[in-house]
Design a protein around this motif. Structure first.
Motif: not given
Length: 151
Positions: A45-56, A8-17
């Protein structure tokens, strides 16, 4: 004899893409997994979601969940590619203990989320002379309320 495991692979892409860039990233990683010898690859695709904490400096991200089967040799090159990518802000690959049933699917196309503008409320046009009359009436009403009345 090589054993086939499910990952199982979960990855998060930048929201400004853009939608097109998200689709390109999904195709890129699916093709990479296939080239590395993965038998089945499924992405959701789960879509754009709020992160638990700020990343980059990002507070949101585009979440993508993927399942694939393989012998494990796919994980290291895949994670190296994601680590070097500027579009991926987080990733996590987990080997599943039990066999998970999933079907290889066509990559879903991410829908562009267009925020609808707030409705424009039509107001009556007020001429400058009417506006000054309205101001005069409101100020006298306020003055009357402020003055004490003796009984």
């Amino acid at each position: 004899m090589t054993t086939t495991n499910t990952y199982e692979l979960m990855f998060i892409l930048r929201p400004d893409l853009t939608q097109q860039q998200v689709n390109q990233q999904m195709h890129k990683y699916r093709d990479l997994l296939k080239d590395l010898g993965a038998q089945k690859v499924s992405m959701e695709v789960w879509g754009k979601r709020r992160l638990a904490y700020e990343i980059q400096r990002f507070q949101e991200g585009v979440y993508i969940l993927s399942y694939f089967t393989g012998d494990g040799s796919q994980v290291a090159p895949l994670e190296k590619n994601m680590r070097l990518s500027e579009e991926v802000i987080r990733y996590l690959t987990m080997k599943q203990d039990k066999e998970i049933e999933f079907e290889e699917n066509e990559l879903p196309e991410v829908e562009e989320t267009v925020e609808t503008p707030a409705p424009v409320v039509a107001t009556e046009e007020v001429t400058s002379s009417e506006a000054s009359e309205e101001e005069d009436t409101t100020s006298t009403e306020e003055e009357e309320e402020a003055t004490p009345v003796e009984a």
